[in-house]
Design a protein around this motif. Structure first.
Motif, PDB file in Angstrom:
ATOM      1  N   PHE A  65      22.842  88.827  48.517  1.00 24.57           N
ATOM      2  CA  PHE A  65      24.309  88.875  48.407  1.00 24.57           C
ATOM      3  C   PHE A  65      24.784  87.901  47.323  1.00 24.57           C
ATOM      4  O   PHE A  65      24.084  86.942  46.958  1.00 24.57           O
ATOM      5  N   GLY A  66      26.021  88.108  46.893  1.00 21.46           N
ATOM      6  CA  GLY A  66      26.673  87.185  45.960  1.00 21.46           C
ATOM      7  C   GLY A  66      25.756  86.788  44.821  1.00 21.46           C
ATOM      8  O   GLY A  66      24.984  87.594  44.301  1.00 21.46           O
ATOM      9  N   LYS A  67      25.843  85.503  44.449  1.00 15.18           N
ATOM     10  CA  LYS A  67      24.957  85.001  43.381  1.00 15.18           C
ATOM     11  C   LYS A  67      23.818  84.196  44.001  1.00 15.18           C
ATOM     12  O   LYS A  67      23.440  83.137  43.507  1.00 15.18           O
ATOM     13  N   ARG A  68      23.282  84.702  45.058  1.00 14.00           N
ATOM     14  CA  ARG A  68      22.283  83.980  45.834  1.00 14.00           C
ATOM     15  C   ARG A  68      20.883  84.217  45.271  1.00 14.00           C
ATOM     16  O   ARG A  68      20.139  85.091  45.760  1.00 14.00           O
ATOM     17  N   HIS A  95      21.298  77.242  46.148  1.00 14.27           N
ATOM     18  CA  HIS A  95      22.451  76.516  45.616  1.00 14.27           C
ATOM     19  C   HIS A  95      23.748  77.337  45.628  1.00 14.27           C
ATOM     20  O   HIS A  95      24.815  76.780  45.445  1.00 14.27           O
ATOM     21  N   ALA A  96      23.648  78.640  45.762  1.00 15.63           N
ATOM     22  CA  ALA A  96      24.850  79.459  45.555  1.00 15.63           C
ATOM     23  C   ALA A  96      24.903  80.642  46.506  1.00 15.63           C
ATOM     24  O   ALA A  96      23.891  81.048  47.085  1.00 15.63           O
ATOM     25  N   GLY A  97      26.109  81.174  46.661  1.00 15.87           N
ATOM     26  CA  GLY A  97      26.283  82.510  47.221  1.00 15.87           C
ATOM     27  C   GLY A  97      26.684  82.614  48.679  1.00 15.87           C
ATOM     28  O   GLY A  97      27.294  83.610  49.074  1.00 15.87           O
ATOM     29  N   LEU A  98      26.360  81.609  49.512  1.00 18.38           N
ATOM     30  CA  LEU A  98      26.737  81.737  50.930  1.00 18.38           C
ATOM     31  C   LEU A  98      28.246  81.866  51.030  1.00 18.38           C
ATOM     32  O   LEU A  98      28.987  81.108  50.397  1.00 18.38           O
ATOM     33  N   GLY A  99      28.683  82.796  51.827  1.00 12.67           N
ATOM     34  CA  GLY A  99      30.115  83.065  51.969  1.00 12.67           C
ATOM     35  C   GLY A  99      30.523  84.371  51.311  1.00 12.67           C
ATOM     36  O   GLY A  99      31.543  84.952  51.662  1.00 12.67           O
ATOM     37  N   ASP A 114      29.334  76.809  45.203  1.00 17.62           N
ATOM     38  CA  ASP A 114      29.239  77.826  44.156  1.00 17.62           C
ATOM     39  C   ASP A 114      29.298  79.213  44.821  1.00 17.62           C
ATOM     40  O   ASP A 114      28.284  79.876  45.035  1.00 17.62           O
ATOM     41  N   SER A 115      30.517  79.601  45.194  1.00 17.90           N
ATOM     42  CA  SER A 115      30.732  80.928  45.797  1.00 17.90           C
ATOM     43  C   SER A 115      32.190  81.305  45.577  1.00 17.90           C
ATOM     44  O   SER A 115      33.052  80.428  45.417  1.00 17.90           O
ATOM     45  N   ASP A 116      32.474  82.587  45.566  1.00 14.25           N
ATOM     46  CA  ASP A 116      33.869  83.021  45.418  1.00 14.25           C
ATOM     47  C   ASP A 116      34.692  82.584  46.624  1.00 14.25           C
ATOM     48  O   ASP A 116      35.866  82.248  46.506  1.00 14.25           O
ATOM     49  N   LEU A 117      34.058  82.600  47.799  1.00 16.51           N
ATOM     50  CA  LEU A 117      34.804  82.220  49.003  1.00 16.51           C
ATOM     51  C   LEU A 117      35.288  80.775  48.900  1.00 16.51           C
ATOM     52  O   LEU A 117      36.454  80.477  49.172  1.00 16.51           O
ATOM     53  N   TYR A 118      34.402  79.881  48.494  1.00 16.60           N
ATOM     54  CA  TYR A 118      34.806  78.474  48.394  1.00 16.60           C
ATOM     55  C   TYR A 118      35.860  78.280  47.299  1.00 16.60           C
ATOM     56  O   TYR A 118      36.830  77.537  47.474  1.00 16.60           O
ATOM     57  N   HIS A 160      27.914  73.973  53.000  1.00 18.16           N
ATOM     58  CA  HIS A 160      28.948  73.345  53.818  1.00 18.16           C
ATOM     59  C   HIS A 160      29.296  74.276  54.976  1.00 18.16           C
ATOM     60  O   HIS A 160      29.026  75.473  54.931  1.00 18.16           O
ATOM     61  N   VAL A 161      29.903  73.671  55.997  1.00 20.07           N
ATOM     62  CA  VAL A 161      30.134  74.424  57.229  1.00 20.07           C
ATOM     63  C   VAL A 161      31.559  74.951  57.229  1.00 20.07           C
ATOM     64  O   VAL A 161      32.513  74.176  57.075  1.00 20.07           O
ATOM     65  N   LEU A 162      31.707  76.241  57.394  1.00 19.41           N
ATOM     66  CA  LEU A 162      33.046  76.825  57.464  1.00 19.41           C
ATOM     67  C   LEU A 162      33.727  76.390  58.758  1.00 19.41           C
ATOM     68  O   LEU A 162      33.072  76.226  59.794  1.00 19.41           O
ATOM     69  N   ASP A 163      35.022  76.246  58.675  1.00 19.19           N
ATOM     70  CA  ASP A 163      35.791  75.774  59.825  1.00 19.19           C
ATOM     71  C   ASP A 163      36.030  76.931  60.796  1.00 19.19           C
ATOM     72  O   ASP A 163      37.080  77.579  60.779  1.00 19.19           O
ATOM     73  N   PHE A 164      35.035  77.163  61.630  1.00 17.76           N
ATOM     74  CA  PHE A 164      35.137  78.269  62.584  1.00 17.76           C
ATOM     75  C   PHE A 164      36.088  77.962  63.737  1.00 17.76           C
ATOM     76  O   PHE A 164      36.257  78.786  64.630  1.00 17.76           O
ATOM     77  N   SER A 165      36.718  76.781  63.723  1.00 17.35           N
ATOM     78  CA  SER A 165      37.760  76.559  64.729  1.00 17.35           C
ATOM     79  C   SER A 165      39.025  77.331  64.344  1.00 17.35           C
ATOM     80  O   SER A 165      39.948  77.444  65.146  1.00 17.35           O
ATOM     81  N   ARG A 166      39.055  77.855  63.115  1.00 18.44           N
ATOM     82  CA  ARG A 166      40.252  78.584  62.644  1.00 18.44           C
ATOM     83  C   ARG A 166      40.013  80.083  62.701  1.00 18.44           C
ATOM     84  O   ARG A 166      39.056  80.600  62.134  1.00 18.44           O
ATOM     85  N   LYS A 167      40.960  80.762  63.298  1.00 20.66           N
ATOM     86  CA  LYS A 167      40.804  82.200  63.488  1.00 20.66           C
ATOM     87  C   LYS A 167      40.756  82.939  62.158  1.00 20.66           C
ATOM     88  O   LYS A 167      39.985  83.892  61.991  1.00 20.66           O
TER      89      LYS A 167
END
Ligand code: GLA
Length: 746
Positions: A371-374, A378-382, A421-425, A447-454
């Motif tokens: 996926f992404g630039k993975r 170093h890159a692509g998660l998200g 290094d991702s479009d999501l970030y 990094h860890v996405l803030d899954f406390s947010r809907k």
């Protein structure tokens, strides 16, 4: 099974044919614990179990009275600060700064079956007659906070499931600083404590020590249940072993920070606490608000640790795991990770899939990097969209080609993470857990996405659902490769930051729930850098988990053996991988790699195109064997026989429910020269049945070794002696290091 309340003695008795659990309402209205153990006769009054004596330096509840001190009675849900000095089950900070609370009995209900816990994984019933649930309603008269203590006793096995639910019925907000799922006061401390500890690639090694005065505990503060310690604890009597003796097991159905603790006071009573780790936990309860703790399961048996494990296996396999795959044999898979890592093209994957198909493998799993630039870590998660350079026709195009080969297709995700290094970030730099103006620690550059947010969970759901919606993906490996740091969410006010760790896990559960509901036929396998989240919480959504990144057969013996104390064989992802092994560089024979992995959700994780024709032929035999026997291997009754932690050999076995068939796995780490005669005493067989025993050694097909009665195999033992003294057998093969055999009993 029954739950009875005796009004005159104000006593509750929960019992089935295995266990009794007895509580009473104490003189001050709090709940007292009287007994948990082997089933005893139902009686109206057990007050003799409530001992109270005056002791020096003790504080007492009632003016002018010198026996009733909370310090010296066993409580059901201990509170600190009003004459009990042990670690409490609950701590509530009130607006005036006080942390004293006093939960008194108000009422109770008894109902058939078991209520669900909103938003949380938990054991369940399918029919109301499988269990009964007692809910005790307690209330603190000053704050108005009410507490429901839930106890479910199952008809089968010595199992009790417990949780607590708080509701603020008062006028002021309070802060819940500690809310354990389970508190159990035992009358003595004559136990060995066994925890399941390790690190990346050596998860869940049992560690035992005598329970001593003071506090002993394990836990996790990493945001996930962790490689380091599992949310599972055994207390066993010193002389108990695998086949006899009293053993207690405590398991938390939760995937986040946890604490498992035993405190022995200086009068030798023991308090067990299990629940969310109170450190960093601070849940604001506004008037009208509620907080439900995760569920904890306790098991008692007087028939040793194998019986304890089998009780957990049965419960977790059939009444915690859910869905389409719960009772189904699991497909034999090939995962491309250890064969290609990030270095693959579609052609390379298809070449691997084709050889795998020819070898009898049923499911092709594409791991990290699609996926992404993975192209590296170093890159692509998200960015969960296929990389067109690698997969010109996307996931559905590749999946179609795999399906055309006659295999199913599976895919890896790491939904909770993002690389910078991702479009999501780039679009949402504030979606990670991080404290403003402070350093943002990374793990594996992510990094860890803030899954406390809907909205964050919604976004990831939308991306994953987009991939899964055309039905070409039948398996998902859900990975999670770093622990949480700088745990802070911009979406919550300052006085709610202590909720983030738990809200994060609720977000994970929410995403799992939505995906498993929307795609009920997809087989989910959980993973966290191997086994860093191998816990009952995730078993509710994913019936199998990647047991460890360590695929070396000898290490796996220990890891799978340790894991089996709580978790069923069907839940343990286990693969045959390349030699030299990628984690340890050890070379083990192909038959031993398979003989270990057969006891699990079986698969391969190596480049089959680099194997010889002879090895491929062996793999064809292995997959044929697995298809013939996987019902028994994955769903039989599992017994540990010889521990790999204690000697040079290890053994385990699985027995079909009707005792008509069984398979024994026997493993020897180092070869020995001119060895003594050896026997292995089997267990769980029908003593009166005549079993034909076939042995599968090395690369040879099964050879019948004889016919023996179950009682002979259990009492005299199965002969496992080598048939040579280290020399080559006439027409056969000599034994070797890392050798193993399977014995089939029919
Ligand atoms: C983790 C998993 C592995 C593999 C890699 C991919 O380490 O445990 O099985 O999926 O991630 O990056």
């Amino acid at each position: 099974m029954n739950i009875v309340y005796h009004e005159a003695s104000r006593t509750f008795h929960l019992y089935n044919s295995c266990i009794s659990y007895i509580m009473t309402i104490l003189p001050n209205g709090q709940m007292g614990q009287l007994y948990f153990g082997k089933a005893v006769h139902p009686r109206e009054d057990y007050s003799w179990l409530l001992e109270m004596v005056p002791r020096s330096m003790t504080s007492y509840i009632f003016e002018g009275e010198r026996t009733f001190s909370l310090e010296h009675v066993r409580q059901e849900y201990g509170v600190y600060g009003s004459s009990d000095y042990r670690m409490p089950a609950v701590e509530i900070l009130q607006e005036n700064g006080s942390r004293i609370s006093d939960f008194r009995y108000v009422s109770h209900t008894i109902q058939p079956g078991k209520p669900r816990l909103a938003g949380l994984p938990a054991t369940y019933t399918e029919q109301d007659d499988e269990a009964m649930t007692l809910t005790l309603q307690l209330q603190d008269p000053v704050t108005g906070v009410s507490l429901s203590l839930l106890y479910t006793i199952f008809a089968q096995g010595g199992v009790l499931a417990r949780s607590a639910c708080f509701t603020n019925q008062g006028q002021e907000s309070v802060h819940l600083l500690k809310a354990m799922s389970l508190c159990l006061d035992l009358p003595d401390h004559d136990y060995e404590w066994i925890q399941f500890s390790g690190a990346w690639a050596r998860e869940r090694h049992p560690r035992a020590r005598a329970l001593e005065q003071g506090i002993q505990s394990v836990g996790s503060m990493r945001g996930h249940s962790s490689h380091e310690h599992n949310p599972f604890l055994i207390l066993k009597r010193p002389h108990a072993d695998e086949s006899q003796g009293e053993v207690l097991g405590f398991s938390l159905i939760y995937s986040g920070n946890f604490l498992a603790q035993a405190e022995v006071d200086t009068h030798d009573t023991t308090r067990v606490l299990l629940g969310i780790h109170p450190e960093w936990f601070d849940w604001k309860l506004e008037p009208g608000g509620s907080f439900q703790t995760p569920e904890a399961v306790m098991v008692y048996t007087d028939r040793g640790m194998n019986d304890l494990s089998q009780t957990f296996h049965r419960l977790y396999r059939t009444r915690l795991a859910r869905g389409f795959w719960r009772d189904r044999q699991r497909p034999i898979l090939i995962n491309n990770w250890e064969s290609t890592y990030f270095d693959f093209t579609e052609d390379k994957l298809l070449a691997l899939a084709k050889t795998a198909r020819d070898a009898g493998i049923e499911l092709f799993v594409l791991d990290d990097g699609w996926f992404g630039k993975r192209c590296s870590d170093h890159a692509g998660l998200g960015d969960w969209t296929p990389n067109p350079e690698r997969l010109p026709q996307g996931i559905s195009g590749l999946a179609r080609k795999i399906r055309d080969l006659g295999m199913d297709f599976g895919l890896w995700f790491e939904p909770e993470m993002v690389n910078k290094d991702s479009d999501l970030y780039r679009a949402h730099p504030d979606w990670i857990l991080a404290v403003p103006e402070r350093n943002q620690s990374h793990g594996r550059y992510q990094h860890v996405l803030d899954f406390s947010r809907k909205e964050v969970v919604d976004h990831i759901y939308a991306q994953m659902a987009e991939i899964l919606k055309d039905g070409s993906v039948s398996y998902v490996k859900w990975d999670m490769n770093r622990s949480i740091t700088e745990c802070w969410s911009p979406a919550l006010p300052a006085d709610r930051q202590g909720e983030v760790f738990h809200r994060y896990i609720l977000g994970v559960y929410d995403l799992y729930e939505r995906l498993t509901q929307a795609f009920p036929q997809v087989l989910f396998e959980s993973c966290a850098s191997g086994g860093a989240r191998f816990d009952p919480g995730l078993l509710y959504y994913a019936p199998q988990a990647w047991t460890s990144d360590d695929t070396d057969a000898v290490e796996r013996l220990k890891i799978q053996y340790g894991t089996s104390y709580c978790y069923p064989v069907s839940s343990m992802g286990a693969h045959v991988s390349a030699v030299p092994n990628h984690q340890l560089h050890r070379v083990t024979p192909l038959h031993t790699r398979a003989n270990v992995a057969f006891f699990g959700a079986f698969g391969y994780e190596l480049d089959l195109n680099r194997l010889s024709q002879e090895e491929l032929a062996q793999i064809r035999q292995q997959t044929a064997f697995m298809k013939q026997w996987r019902g028994l291997l994955q769903f039989g009754t599992f017994y540990r026989l010889e521990s790999p932690f204690e000697g040079n050999t290890a053994a385990w076995m699985t027995v079909r429910e009707d005792q008509a068939k069984a398979i024994v796995g026997w493993y020897r780490v180092l070869n020995t020269v001119t060895p003594p005669y050896t026997r292995l005493r089997l267990t769980g067989l029908d003593p009166d049945r005549l079993y034909t025993v076939t042995v599968r050694e090395k690369n040879r097909a099964g050879r019948v070794v004889g016919q023996f009665y179950g009682d002979e195999l259990m009492h005299a033992g199965l002969v496992t002696s080598d048939q040579s003294s280290g020399e080559s057998l006439e027409g056969g093969e000599a034994s070797c290091d890392f050798d193993s055999r399977l014995y089939i009993l029919e």
